[in-house]
Motif scaffolding. Structure first.
Motif, mmCIF file in Angstrom:
data_model
loop_
_atom_site.group_PDB
_atom_site.id
_atom_site.type_symbol
_atom_site.label_atom_id
_atom_site.label_comp_id
_atom_site.label_asym_id
_atom_site.label_seq_id
_atom_site.Cartn_x
_atom_site.Cartn_y
_atom_site.Cartn_z
ATOM 1 N N VAL A 86 81.108 32.388 -40.196
ATOM 2 C CA VAL A 86 79.690 32.424 -40.546
ATOM 3 C C VAL A 86 79.286 33.644 -41.382
ATOM 4 C CG1 VAL A 86 78.989 31.016 -38.571
ATOM 5 C CG2 VAL A 86 79.077 33.515 -38.326
ATOM 6 N N LYS A 87 80.112 34.708 -41.383
ATOM 7 C CA LYS A 87 79.698 35.911 -42.126
ATOM 8 C C LYS A 87 80.912 36.737 -42.521
ATOM 9 C CE LYS A 87 77.813 39.491 -40.114
ATOM 10 N NZ LYS A 87 76.926 40.416 -39.387
ATOM 11 N N PHE A 88 80.834 37.312 -43.721
ATOM 12 C CA PHE A 88 81.842 38.244 -44.239
ATOM 13 C C PHE A 88 81.097 39.531 -44.566
ATOM 14 C CE2 PHE A 88 84.094 40.282 -47.732
ATOM 15 C CZ PHE A 88 85.437 40.116 -47.426
ATOM 16 N N THR A 89 81.506 40.647 -43.959
ATOM 17 C CA THR A 89 80.778 41.908 -44.113
ATOM 18 C C THR A 89 81.666 42.982 -44.728
ATOM 19 O OG1 THR A 89 79.330 41.455 -42.233
ATOM 20 C CG2 THR A 89 79.547 43.752 -42.894
ATOM 21 N N MET A 90 81.114 43.705 -45.701
ATOM 22 C CA MET A 90 81.773 44.857 -46.313
ATOM 23 C C MET A 90 81.055 46.123 -45.874
ATOM 24 S SD MET A 90 82.270 43.079 -50.046
ATOM 25 C CE MET A 90 80.944 41.902 -49.731
ATOM 26 N N PHE A 91 81.813 47.159 -45.557
ATOM 27 C CA PHE A 91 81.250 48.389 -44.997
ATOM 28 C C PHE A 91 81.811 49.603 -45.730
ATOM 29 C CE2 PHE A 91 82.122 51.943 -42.015
ATOM 30 C CZ PHE A 91 80.814 52.312 -41.728
ATOM 31 N N GLY A 92 80.944 50.580 -45.999
ATOM 32 C CA GLY A 92 81.396 51.818 -46.613
ATOM 33 C C GLY A 92 80.236 52.771 -46.830
ATOM 34 N N GLY A 101 76.015 40.084 -34.111
ATOM 35 C CA GLY A 101 76.433 38.833 -33.509
ATOM 36 C C GLY A 101 75.791 38.649 -32.147
ATOM 37 N N PRO A 102 75.946 37.464 -31.548
ATOM 38 C CA PRO A 102 75.352 37.233 -30.221
ATOM 39 C C PRO A 102 75.832 38.205 -29.153
ATOM 40 C CG PRO A 102 76.027 35.157 -31.216
ATOM 41 C CD PRO A 102 76.575 36.248 -32.087
ATOM 42 N N LEU A 103 77.126 38.563 -29.173
ATOM 43 C CA LEU A 103 77.661 39.413 -28.115
ATOM 44 C C LEU A 103 77.040 40.804 -28.088
ATOM 45 C CD1 LEU A 103 81.489 38.568 -28.021
ATOM 46 C CD2 LEU A 103 79.710 37.909 -26.384
ATOM 47 N N ASN A 104 76.633 41.323 -29.259
ATOM 48 C CA ASN A 104 76.019 42.650 -29.255
ATOM 49 C C ASN A 104 74.524 42.616 -29.554
ATOM 50 O OD1 ASN A 104 76.557 41.997 -31.925
ATOM 51 N ND2 ASN A 104 77.205 44.050 -32.519
ATOM 52 N N ASN A 120 84.137 54.139 -35.124
ATOM 53 C CA ASN A 120 82.894 54.644 -34.544
ATOM 54 C C ASN A 120 81.726 53.699 -34.836
ATOM 55 O OD1 ASN A 120 81.324 56.887 -33.261
ATOM 56 N ND2 ASN A 120 80.348 56.923 -35.290
ATOM 57 N N MET A 121 81.716 53.126 -36.044
ATOM 58 C CA MET A 121 80.668 52.165 -36.395
ATOM 59 C C MET A 121 80.699 50.980 -35.445
ATOM 60 S SD MET A 121 80.329 48.961 -38.096
ATOM 61 C CE MET A 121 81.726 48.843 -39.234
ATOM 62 N N TYR A 122 81.877 50.429 -35.188
ATOM 63 C CA TYR A 122 81.975 49.287 -34.280
ATOM 64 C C TYR A 122 81.548 49.668 -32.865
ATOM 65 C CZ TYR A 122 84.388 46.522 -37.832
ATOM 66 O OH TYR A 122 84.692 45.821 -38.964
ATOM 67 N N GLU A 123 81.895 50.863 -32.441
ATOM 68 C CA GLU A 123 81.495 51.309 -31.103
ATOM 69 C C GLU A 123 79.974 51.424 -31.003
ATOM 70 O OE1 GLU A 123 83.671 54.919 -30.583
ATOM 71 O OE2 GLU A 123 85.547 53.901 -30.070
ATOM 72 N N ASN A 124 79.334 51.938 -32.069
ATOM 73 C CA ASN A 124 77.875 52.048 -32.075
ATOM 74 C C ASN A 124 77.203 50.682 -32.004
ATOM 75 O OD1 ASN A 124 77.662 54.837 -32.135
ATOM 76 N ND2 ASN A 124 77.648 54.963 -34.366
ATOM 77 N N TYR A 125 77.855 49.684 -32.581
ATOM 78 C CA TYR A 125 77.298 48.330 -32.582
ATOM 79 C C TYR A 125 77.828 47.484 -31.421
ATOM 80 C CZ TYR A 125 74.935 49.060 -37.001
ATOM 81 O OH TYR A 125 74.092 49.522 -37.990
ATOM 82 N N LEU A 126 78.475 48.127 -30.466
ATOM 83 C CA LEU A 126 78.912 47.478 -29.224
ATOM 84 C C LEU A 126 79.790 46.262 -29.485
ATOM 85 C CD1 LEU A 126 75.456 47.516 -27.357
ATOM 86 C CD2 LEU A 126 77.237 49.268 -27.334
ATOM 87 N N THR A 127 80.716 46.388 -30.410
ATOM 88 C CA THR A 127 81.571 45.251 -30.738
ATOM 89 C C THR A 127 83.020 45.691 -30.858
ATOM 90 O OG1 THR A 127 81.753 43.338 -32.196
ATOM 91 C CG2 THR A 127 81.388 45.465 -33.254
ATOM 92 N N LEU A 128 83.923 44.727 -30.740
ATOM 93 C CA LEU A 128 85.349 45.007 -30.802
ATOM 94 C C LEU A 128 86.016 43.944 -31.674
ATOM 95 C CD1 LEU A 128 87.877 46.559 -29.773
ATOM 96 C CD2 LEU A 128 87.995 44.871 -27.920
#
Length: 266
Positions: free
Chosen positions: A149-155, A46-49, A126-134
């Protein structure tokens, strides 16, 4: 050919595996910018990260974020273009993820929502921290005022492989793509890095052949094929390399530096 617009993917391209931009690459990008070329980031972030990387390199201009679903101006943070989704269209995917135990998040241009922030597993946090997002807790749809604007699945990669196979059997009206080994993104059917790059080039009065793009993953293919010169990183899957005009060094070997040196500073 003098390239006027240069689009750089971030993870696996501009950043090395330590999530850093090397000093050599920063200096090369600065030198290219001083020739008058406009350098933008084109990323699944995203723009913030992603804007902080532009600021780190001393660049203004634009970031194409969320894999092309939202384009932001760096200095004002204004969203100048986006492709939105209807929230109701995400209901079956949310149900699927909850039934299968697949983590998901829902993104507006500037905010990200999950079912429960407090319930995030350590690997997800930890994934969110690595991507500088909250992320925030997902509220009622009526409380979200920005467009989705986006739907993300993670695993894990093998789990996401199975999810991709499952969802490929559905009659999808959304754009589904692998944006990384551990991610699947769903977006508006018109949203892609290539389409967003095309829209920005037109806005800036830049011809297709004057665009250079560098990327490393499946979500980069549309921008690599749109650009007048599309360059894949050596750490790219073979399908991405096949879609590009040429291949540069890996993200850990200064591939962006080498490509820009060859095509913009020679």
């Amino acid at each position: 050919m003098k390239y006027k617009l240069i689009a750089l993917d971030v993870d696996g391209t501009l950043l090395n595996d330590d999530h850093e931009i090397s000093q050599q690459t920063k200096e090369t990008i600065k030198a290219v910018a001083e020739t008058g070329a406009e350098i933008i980031l084109c990323t699944g972030r995203g723009p913030l990260n992603s804007i902080p990387f532009m600021e780190e390199m001393g660049l203004s201009g634009y970031v194409i974020s969320h894999n092309g679903a939202a384009t932001a101006k760096v200095d004002t943070k204004e969203i100048v273009h986006h492709f939105a989704m209807e929230p109701i269209s995400l209901t079956p995917f949310m149900q699927y993820c909850r039934e299968k135990g697949i983590h998901f998040d829902i993104n507006t241009p500037y905010d990200m929502y999950v079912d429960s922030v407090d319930g995030l597993e350590p690997v997800v946090r930890n994934m969110y921290e690595n991507y500088l997002t909250l992320p925030f807790n997902l509220p009622e749809w009526s409380s979200i005022k920005e467009p989705i604007v986006k739907f993300t699945m993670f695993g894990e990669s093998k789990v996401i492989d199975e999810v991709y196979k499952d969802l490929s059997q559905w009659e999808l009206e959304l754009n589904m793509l692998r944006s990384g080994d551990y991610f699947i993104d769903l977006m508006n059917n018109e949203a892609s890095k290539g389409n967003a790059l095309k829209q920005l080039a037109m806005k800036r009065g830049i011809q297709q052949e004057e665009v250079l793009a560098i990327g490393n993953y499946f979500n980069d293919i549309t921008m690599l094929t749109y650009a007048g010169k599309g360059i894949a990183m050596d750490n790219s899957p073979i399908e991405v390399k096949a879609a590009a005009d040429e291949v540069t060094l890996s993200n850990n070997e200064g591939g962006v530096h080498a490509a820009l040196l060859k095509h913009c500073l020679s």
